[in-house]
Write a protein that holds these residues in place. Structure first.
Motif, PDB file in Angstrom:
ATOM      1  N   VAL A  40       0.845  -1.197   0.000  1.00  0.00           N
ATOM      2  CA  VAL A  40       0.000   0.000   0.000  1.00  0.00           C
ATOM      3  C   VAL A  40       0.877   1.243   0.000  1.00  0.00           C
ATOM      4  O   VAL A  40       0.624   2.201  -0.743  1.00  0.00           O
ATOM      5  CB  VAL A  40      -0.966  -0.007   1.209  1.00  0.00           C
ATOM      6  CG1 VAL A  40      -1.641   1.340   1.374  1.00  0.00           C
ATOM      7  CG2 VAL A  40      -2.001  -1.108   1.042  1.00  0.00           C
ATOM      8  N   GLN A  41       1.916   1.236   0.803  1.00  0.00           N
ATOM      9  CA  GLN A  41       2.808   2.398   0.855  1.00  0.00           C
ATOM     10  C   GLN A  41       3.535   2.588  -0.473  1.00  0.00           C
ATOM     11  O   GLN A  41       3.736   3.716  -0.920  1.00  0.00           O
ATOM     12  CB  GLN A  41       3.786   2.256   2.018  1.00  0.00           C
ATOM     13  CG  GLN A  41       3.072   2.384   3.355  1.00  0.00           C
ATOM     14  CD  GLN A  41       3.924   2.009   4.552  1.00  0.00           C
ATOM     15  OE1 GLN A  41       4.875   1.259   4.428  1.00  0.00           O
ATOM     16  NE2 GLN A  41       3.552   2.520   5.712  1.00  0.00           N
ATOM     17  N   ALA A  42       3.890   1.499  -1.135  1.00  0.00           N
ATOM     18  CA  ALA A  42       4.572   1.577  -2.425  1.00  0.00           C
ATOM     19  C   ALA A  42       3.650   2.015  -3.554  1.00  0.00           C
ATOM     20  O   ALA A  42       4.117   2.462  -4.596  1.00  0.00           O
ATOM     21  CB  ALA A  42       5.194   0.216  -2.755  1.00  0.00           C
ATOM     22  N   ILE A  74      -0.530   5.879  -3.189  1.00  0.00           N
ATOM     23  CA  ILE A  74      -1.875   6.390  -2.939  1.00  0.00           C
ATOM     24  C   ILE A  74      -1.875   7.535  -1.920  1.00  0.00           C
ATOM     25  O   ILE A  74      -2.758   8.378  -1.933  1.00  0.00           O
ATOM     26  CB  ILE A  74      -2.834   5.254  -2.522  1.00  0.00           C
ATOM     27  CG1 ILE A  74      -4.281   5.687  -2.766  1.00  0.00           C
ATOM     28  CG2 ILE A  74      -2.600   4.826  -1.088  1.00  0.00           C
ATOM     29  CD1 ILE A  74      -5.257   4.554  -2.846  1.00  0.00           C
ATOM     30  N   ALA A  75      -0.854   7.590  -1.077  1.00  0.00           N
ATOM     31  CA  ALA A  75      -0.777   8.660  -0.082  1.00  0.00           C
ATOM     32  C   ALA A  75      -0.649  10.030  -0.729  1.00  0.00           C
ATOM     33  O   ALA A  75      -1.085  11.026  -0.160  1.00  0.00           O
ATOM     34  CB  ALA A  75       0.390   8.413   0.864  1.00  0.00           C
ATOM     35  N   ALA A  76      -0.102  10.093  -1.927  1.00  0.00           N
ATOM     36  CA  ALA A  76       0.016  11.372  -2.630  1.00  0.00           C
ATOM     37  C   ALA A  76      -1.357  11.911  -3.028  1.00  0.00           C
ATOM     38  O   ALA A  76      -1.567  13.119  -3.082  1.00  0.00           O
ATOM     39  CB  ALA A  76       0.896  11.209  -3.865  1.00  0.00           C
ATOM     40  N   GLN A  77      -2.304  11.005  -3.289  1.00  0.00           N
ATOM     41  CA  GLN A  77      -3.650  11.418  -3.684  1.00  0.00           C
ATOM     42  C   GLN A  77      -4.548  11.688  -2.482  1.00  0.00           C
ATOM     43  O   GLN A  77      -5.528  12.407  -2.584  1.00  0.00           O
ATOM     44  CB  GLN A  77      -4.291  10.345  -4.570  1.00  0.00           C
ATOM     45  CG  GLN A  77      -3.558  10.161  -5.876  1.00  0.00           C
ATOM     46  CD  GLN A  77      -4.247   9.165  -6.764  1.00  0.00           C
ATOM     47  OE1 GLN A  77      -5.458   9.162  -6.883  1.00  0.00           O
ATOM     48  NE2 GLN A  77      -3.461   8.298  -7.397  1.00  0.00           N
ATOM     49  N   PRO A  98      -3.562  12.723   1.160  1.00  0.00           N
ATOM     50  CA  PRO A  98      -2.583  13.008   2.218  1.00  0.00           C
ATOM     51  C   PRO A  98      -3.130  12.832   3.633  1.00  0.00           C
ATOM     52  O   PRO A  98      -2.363  12.680   4.578  1.00  0.00           O
ATOM     53  CB  PRO A  98      -2.185  14.462   1.959  1.00  0.00           C
ATOM     54  CG  PRO A  98      -3.109  14.988   0.943  1.00  0.00           C
ATOM     55  CD  PRO A  98      -3.823  13.846   0.309  1.00  0.00           C
ATOM     56  N   GLU A  99      -4.460  12.808   3.782  1.00  0.00           N
ATOM     57  CA  GLU A  99      -5.051  12.635   5.111  1.00  0.00           C
ATOM     58  C   GLU A  99      -4.950  11.192   5.612  1.00  0.00           C
ATOM     59  O   GLU A  99      -5.184  10.920   6.788  1.00  0.00           O
ATOM     60  CB  GLU A  99      -6.517  13.076   5.108  1.00  0.00           C
ATOM     61  CG  GLU A  99      -7.467  12.164   4.344  1.00  0.00           C
ATOM     62  CD  GLU A  99      -7.531  12.391   2.832  1.00  0.00           C
ATOM     63  OE1 GLU A  99      -8.354  11.750   2.178  1.00  0.00           O
ATOM     64  OE2 GLU A  99      -6.751  13.202   2.301  1.00  0.00           O
ATOM     65  N   LEU A 100      -4.609  10.260   4.740  1.00  0.00           N
ATOM     66  CA  LEU A 100      -4.501   8.848   5.124  1.00  0.00           C
ATOM     67  C   LEU A 100      -3.269   8.613   5.993  1.00  0.00           C
ATOM     68  O   LEU A 100      -2.182   9.086   5.683  1.00  0.00           O
ATOM     69  CB  LEU A 100      -4.374   7.966   3.890  1.00  0.00           C
ATOM     70  CG  LEU A 100      -5.645   7.556   3.191  1.00  0.00           C
ATOM     71  CD1 LEU A 100      -5.319   6.739   1.948  1.00  0.00           C
ATOM     72  CD2 LEU A 100      -6.548   6.778   4.096  1.00  0.00           C
ATOM     73  N   ASP A 101      -3.457   7.864   7.054  1.00  0.00           N
ATOM     74  CA  ASP A 101      -2.340   7.436   7.887  1.00  0.00           C
ATOM     75  C   ASP A 101      -2.059   5.975   7.537  1.00  0.00           C
ATOM     76  O   ASP A 101      -2.603   5.055   8.157  1.00  0.00           O
ATOM     77  CB  ASP A 101      -2.691   7.595   9.369  1.00  0.00           C
ATOM     78  CG  ASP A 101      -1.567   7.143  10.281  1.00  0.00           C
ATOM     79  OD1 ASP A 101      -0.437   6.920   9.786  1.00  0.00           O
ATOM     80  OD2 ASP A 101      -1.822   7.012  11.490  1.00  0.00           O
ATOM     81  N   LEU A 102      -1.249   5.767   6.513  1.00  0.00           N
ATOM     82  CA  LEU A 102      -1.018   4.412   6.016  1.00  0.00           C
ATOM     83  C   LEU A 102      -0.296   3.510   7.006  1.00  0.00           C
ATOM     84  O   LEU A 102      -0.337   2.303   6.872  1.00  0.00           O
ATOM     85  CB  LEU A 102      -0.239   4.470   4.698  1.00  0.00           C
ATOM     86  CG  LEU A 102      -0.977   5.115   3.530  1.00  0.00           C
ATOM     87  CD1 LEU A 102      -0.096   5.125   2.290  1.00  0.00           C
ATOM     88  CD2 LEU A 102      -2.289   4.405   3.250  1.00  0.00           C
TER      89      LEU A 102
END
Length: 100
Positions: free
Chosen positions: A31-33, A36-39, A41-45
């Protein structure tokens, strides 16, 4: 290398990413790779719950992905379903009392 999908549904939009990761990659690392965090940013992966095809993965740091997995990122619940059901039942009981 294995190909997987990473999906996330925000309130206003949903995203499905096809990702190729090395064999043996953990669910959380995949998931980190995915980027998706760029789209979102509120996600705490690092801490968000993850699932594969609708089933929660308890050990996302350990469980390795398999080809074709659809990893789902879950949002926190806005309301506890049990509490909502309890409030609805209390409201219905009050309405019955008033109509009696």
């Amino acid at each position: 290398m294995v190909e997987i999908e990473v999906v996330y549904a925000a309130v206003d939009r949903q995203v499905l990413l096809l990702v190729t990761v090395p064999e043996g990659t953990s669910v959380r690392s995949a998931v980190q790779a995915s980027g998706i965090a760029a789209q979102f940013p509120e996600l705490d992966l690092a801490d968000c719950p993850l699932g594969i095809f609708g089933k929660l993965v308890a050990d996302a740091q350990v469980r390795a992905v398999q080809a074709g997995d659809r990893i789902e990122i879950y949002r926190p619940l806005l309301a506890d379903p049990k509490e909502v059901r309890r409030l609805r039942a209390a409201k219905a009981a009050l309405a019955r009392q008033q109509n009696s």
